[in-house]
Design a protein around this motif. Structure first.
Motif, PDB file in Angstrom:
ATOM      1  N   ALA A   1       0.835  -1.208   0.000  1.00 32.03           N
ATOM      2  CA  ALA A   1       0.000   0.000   0.000  1.00 32.03           C
ATOM      3  C   ALA A   1       0.867   1.255   0.000  1.00 32.03           C
ATOM      4  CB  ALA A   1      -0.922  -0.001   1.217  1.00 32.03           C
ATOM      5  N   ASP A   2       2.007   1.219   0.685  1.00 29.90           N
ATOM      6  CA  ASP A   2       2.929   2.356   0.702  1.00 29.90           C
ATOM      7  C   ASP A   2       3.555   2.557  -0.676  1.00 29.90           C
ATOM      8  OD1 ASP A   2       4.372   4.483   1.884  1.00 29.90           O
ATOM      9  OD2 ASP A   2       6.107   3.166   2.192  1.00 29.90           O
ATOM     10  N   VAL A   3       3.903   1.470  -1.354  1.00 31.01           N
ATOM     11  CA  VAL A   3       4.477   1.557  -2.704  1.00 31.01           C
ATOM     12  C   VAL A   3       3.446   2.133  -3.674  1.00 31.01           C
ATOM     13  CG1 VAL A   3       5.406   0.224  -4.634  1.00 31.01           C
ATOM     14  CG2 VAL A   3       6.105  -0.334  -2.313  1.00 31.01           C
ATOM     15  N   HIS A   4       2.212   1.643  -3.597  1.00 32.83           N
ATOM     16  CA  HIS A   4       1.145   2.123  -4.476  1.00 32.83           C
ATOM     17  C   HIS A   4       0.906   3.622  -4.263  1.00 32.83           C
ATOM     18  CE1 HIS A   4      -2.468   1.691  -6.927  1.00 32.83           C
ATOM     19  NE2 HIS A   4      -3.053   2.499  -6.061  1.00 32.83           N
ATOM     20  N   SER A   5       0.863   4.038  -3.019  1.00 32.52           N
ATOM     21  CA  SER A   5       0.682   5.456  -2.695  1.00 32.52           C
ATOM     22  C   SER A   5       1.854   6.287  -3.211  1.00 32.52           C
ATOM     23  CB  SER A   5       0.535   5.635  -1.188  1.00 32.52           C
ATOM     24  OG  SER A   5       0.433   6.990  -0.859  1.00 32.52           O
ATOM     25  N   SER A   6       3.056   5.753  -3.109  1.00 33.97           N
ATOM     26  CA  SER A   6       4.246   6.449  -3.588  1.00 33.97           C
ATOM     27  C   SER A   6       4.181   6.675  -5.101  1.00 33.97           C
ATOM     28  CB  SER A   6       5.491   5.645  -3.230  1.00 33.97           C
ATOM     29  OG  SER A   6       6.635   6.240  -3.775  1.00 33.97           O
ATOM     30  N   ILE A   7       3.717   5.682  -5.839  1.00 30.90           N
ATOM     31  CA  ILE A   7       3.583   5.822  -7.293  1.00 30.90           C
ATOM     32  C   ILE A   7       2.584   6.927  -7.622  1.00 30.90           C
ATOM     33  CG2 ILE A   7       2.728   4.672  -9.382  1.00 30.90           C
ATOM     34  CD1 ILE A   7       3.916   2.070  -8.213  1.00 30.90           C
ATOM     35  N   GLU A   8       1.470   6.935  -6.913  1.00 30.58           N
ATOM     36  CA  GLU A   8       0.454   7.964  -7.134  1.00 30.58           C
ATOM     37  C   GLU A   8       1.009   9.360  -6.842  1.00 30.58           C
ATOM     38  OE1 GLU A   8      -4.073   8.849  -5.622  1.00 30.58           O
ATOM     39  OE2 GLU A   8      -3.266   6.823  -5.450  1.00 30.58           O
ATOM     40  N   ILE A   9       1.779   9.490  -5.782  1.00 23.24           N
ATOM     41  CA  ILE A   9       2.369  10.784  -5.414  1.00 23.24           C
ATOM     42  C   ILE A   9       3.386  11.226  -6.463  1.00 23.24           C
ATOM     43  CG2 ILE A   9       3.872  11.935  -3.733  1.00 23.24           C
ATOM     44  CD1 ILE A   9       2.406  10.201  -1.579  1.00 23.24           C
ATOM     45  N   ILE A  10       4.213  10.298  -6.935  1.00 23.08           N
ATOM     46  CA  ILE A  10       5.212  10.623  -7.964  1.00 23.08           C
ATOM     47  C   ILE A  10       4.524  11.152  -9.219  1.00 23.08           C
ATOM     48  CG2 ILE A  10       6.898   9.626  -9.570  1.00 23.08           C
ATOM     49  CD1 ILE A  10       7.669   7.710  -7.217  1.00 23.08           C
ATOM     50  N   LEU A  11       3.453  10.482  -9.659  1.00 21.41           N
ATOM     51  CA  LEU A  11       2.775  10.885 -10.891  1.00 21.41           C
ATOM     52  C   LEU A  11       2.037  12.213 -10.752  1.00 21.41           C
ATOM     53  CD1 LEU A  11       1.414   7.444 -12.092  1.00 21.41           C
ATOM     54  CD2 LEU A  11       3.423   8.675 -12.905  1.00 21.41           C
ATOM     55  N   ALA A  12       1.625  12.569  -9.553  1.00 15.54           N
ATOM     56  CA  ALA A  12       0.868  13.806  -9.341  1.00 15.54           C
ATOM     57  C   ALA A  12       1.749  14.997  -8.971  1.00 15.54           C
ATOM     58  CB  ALA A  12      -0.170  13.579  -8.246  1.00 15.54           C
ATOM     59  N   THR A  13       3.054  14.787  -8.779  1.00 18.81           N
ATOM     60  CA  THR A  13       3.957  15.858  -8.348  1.00 18.81           C
ATOM     61  C   THR A  13       4.720  16.428  -9.542  1.00 18.81           C
ATOM     62  OG1 THR A  13       4.237  14.759  -6.217  1.00 18.81           O
ATOM     63  CG2 THR A  13       5.872  16.422  -6.799  1.00 18.81           C
ATOM     64  N   VAL A  14       4.773  17.738  -9.620  1.00 17.12           N
ATOM     65  CA  VAL A  14       5.529  18.423 -10.675  1.00 17.12           C
ATOM     66  C   VAL A  14       6.977  18.571 -10.217  1.00 17.12           C
ATOM     67  CG1 VAL A  14       5.717  20.580 -11.986  1.00 17.12           C
ATOM     68  CG2 VAL A  14       3.484  19.701 -11.356  1.00 17.12           C
ATOM     69  N   ASN A  15       7.916  18.379 -11.130  1.00 16.31           N
ATOM     70  CA  ASN A  15       9.325  18.569 -10.780  1.00 16.31           C
ATOM     71  C   ASN A  15       9.533  19.989 -10.266  1.00 16.31           C
ATOM     72  OD1 ASN A  15       9.292  16.196 -12.356  1.00 16.31           O
ATOM     73  ND2 ASN A  15      11.431  16.463 -12.832  1.00 16.31           N
ATOM     74  N   GLY A  16      10.259  20.116  -9.163  1.00 15.13           N
ATOM     75  CA  GLY A  16      10.505  21.408  -8.552  1.00 15.13           C
ATOM     76  C   GLY A  16       9.478  21.785  -7.496  1.00 15.13           C
ATOM     77  N   GLU A  17       8.408  21.016  -7.391  1.00 11.19           N
ATOM     78  CA  GLU A  17       7.362  21.311  -6.406  1.00 11.19           C
ATOM     79  C   GLU A  17       7.862  21.093  -4.983  1.00 11.19           C
ATOM     80  OE1 GLU A  17       2.902  19.592  -5.410  1.00 11.19           O
ATOM     81  OE2 GLU A  17       3.660  19.442  -7.453  1.00 11.19           O
ATOM     82  N   ARG A  18       8.715  20.109  -4.787  1.00 13.19           N
ATOM     83  CA  ARG A  18       9.301  19.866  -3.477  1.00 13.19           C
ATOM     84  C   ARG A  18      10.662  20.548  -3.427  1.00 13.19           C
ATOM     85  NH1 ARG A  18       7.738  13.890  -1.370  1.00 13.19           N
ATOM     86  NH2 ARG A  18       5.499  14.125  -1.648  1.00 13.19           N
ATOM     87  N   VAL A  19      10.782  21.528  -2.578  1.00 15.30           N
ATOM     88  CA  VAL A  19      11.965  22.381  -2.541  1.00 15.30           C
ATOM     89  C   VAL A  19      13.235  21.583  -2.253  1.00 15.30           C
ATOM     90  CG1 VAL A  19      13.015  24.364  -1.386  1.00 15.30           C
ATOM     91  CG2 VAL A  19      10.568  24.354  -1.837  1.00 15.30           C
ATOM     92  N   MET A  20      13.180  20.666  -1.312  1.00 13.90           N
ATOM     93  CA  MET A  20      14.379  19.917  -0.933  1.00 13.90           C
ATOM     94  C   MET A  20      14.685  18.757  -1.886  1.00 13.90           C
ATOM     95  SD  MET A  20      15.412  21.680   1.561  1.00 13.90           S
ATOM     96  CE  MET A  20      16.681  20.722   2.339  1.00 13.90           C
ATOM     97  N   LEU A  21      13.714  18.383  -2.730  1.00 12.60           N
ATOM     98  CA  LEU A  21      13.910  17.336  -3.730  1.00 12.60           C
ATOM     99  C   LEU A  21      13.433  17.857  -5.084  1.00 12.60           C
ATOM    100  CD1 LEU A  21      12.481  14.300  -1.716  1.00 12.60           C
ATOM    101  CD2 LEU A  21      14.884  14.720  -2.251  1.00 12.60           C
ATOM    102  N   PRO A  22      14.206  18.737  -5.731  1.00 11.78           N
ATOM    103  CA  PRO A  22      13.731  19.387  -6.951  1.00 11.78           C
ATOM    104  C   PRO A  22      13.518  18.437  -8.126  1.00 11.78           C
ATOM    105  CG  PRO A  22      16.028  19.928  -6.553  1.00 11.78           C
ATOM    106  CD  PRO A  22      15.547  19.190  -5.345  1.00 11.78           C
ATOM    107  N   ASN A  23      14.161  17.265  -8.139  1.00  9.58           N
ATOM    108  CA  ASN A  23      13.996  16.323  -9.236  1.00  9.58           C
ATOM    109  C   ASN A  23      12.913  15.287  -8.968  1.00  9.58           C
ATOM    110  OD1 ASN A  23      16.018  17.501 -10.799  1.00  9.58           O
ATOM    111  ND2 ASN A  23      17.590  16.384  -9.696  1.00  9.58           N
ATOM    112  N   PHE A  24      12.275  15.350  -7.793  1.00  7.61           N
ATOM    113  CA  PHE A  24      11.228  14.387  -7.451  1.00  7.61           C
ATOM    114  C   PHE A  24       9.967  14.706  -8.237  1.00  7.61           C
ATOM    115  CE2 PHE A  24       7.562  12.943  -5.058  1.00  7.61           C
ATOM    116  CZ  PHE A  24       7.910  11.635  -4.771  1.00  7.61           C
ATOM    117  N   GLY A  25       9.330  13.682  -8.737  1.00  4.13           N
ATOM    118  CA  GLY A  25       8.036  13.845  -9.391  1.00  4.13           C
ATOM    119  C   GLY A  25       8.066  13.491 -10.859  1.00  4.13           C
ATOM    120  N   CYS A  26       6.934  13.739 -11.478  1.00  2.73           N
ATOM    121  CA  CYS A  26       6.734  13.427 -12.889  1.00  2.73           C
ATOM    122  C   CYS A  26       6.117  14.676 -13.516  1.00  2.73           C
ATOM    123  CB  CYS A  26       5.786  12.236 -12.990  1.00  2.73           C
ATOM    124  SG  CYS A  26       5.522  11.648 -14.642  1.00  2.73           S
ATOM    125  N   ASN A  27       6.805  15.302 -14.393  1.00  2.00           N
ATOM    126  CA  ASN A  27       6.412  16.609 -14.908  1.00  2.00           C
ATOM    127  C   ASN A  27       5.329  16.503 -15.984  1.00  2.00           C
ATOM    128  OD1 ASN A  27       6.899  19.256 -14.347  1.00  2.00           O
ATOM    129  ND2 ASN A  27       8.417  19.510 -15.965  1.00  2.00           N
TER     130      ASN A  27
END
Length: 138
Positions: A33-59
């Motif tokens: 369930a944590d992995v599934h949630s992580s995938i959903e968060i990655i796909l919904a996050t724009v690169n640069g949205e997280r200040v401390m992890l600027p490359n996190f996400g899927c643009n």
């Protein structure tokens, strides 16, 4: 039957964070369930949205109003694949397919993945809307 230790998959906060008064704590997700949630968060996050992890996400958001054609769909497939490979080390992306619904302005991204070590197969479908919040017809 032998029990498989899945503690390596980790535990994380549910998203959005949910606080429970009964035990004065945060609702947590574990293992798959944590992995599934992580995938959903990655796909919904724009690169640069997280200040401390600027490359996190899927643009994906910059492509909301792009035309739904073969080059755009291929580019989106590559963006999603690369984001998952780079940001979620607990999975192996086995197959990534897209289905375009031109009339609705929706692109469904189907992700088949395996969790490393357990080799358990899963599927996740992410709906990406090209005509987000508009009444404009193309």
């Amino acid at each position: 039957m032998e029990s498989v230790d899945r503690s390596f998959l980790g535990t994380g906060w549910s998203f959005p964070p949910t606080f429970r008064r009964e035990w004065y704590g945060v609702e947590m997700l574990t293992e798959e369930a944590d992995v599934h949630s992580s995938i959903e968060i990655i796909l919904a996050t724009v690169n640069g949205e997280r200040v401390m992890l600027p490359n996190f996400g899927c643009n994906l958001q910059p492509h909301v109003f792009d035309q739904m054609n073969v080059p755009t769909i291929a580019m989106i497939e590559k963006i999603v694949h690369d984001a998952l490979v780079f940001n979620e080390p607990r999975i192996i992306v086995e197959n990534l397919t897209t289905t375009a619904f031109q009339q609705e302005g929706r692109l469904e991204i189907s992700i088949d993945y395996s969790i490393i070590t357990t080799n358990t197969r899963y599927n996740y479908v992410f709906p990406f809307y090209f005509n987000e919040a508009t009444n404009i017809e193309r």
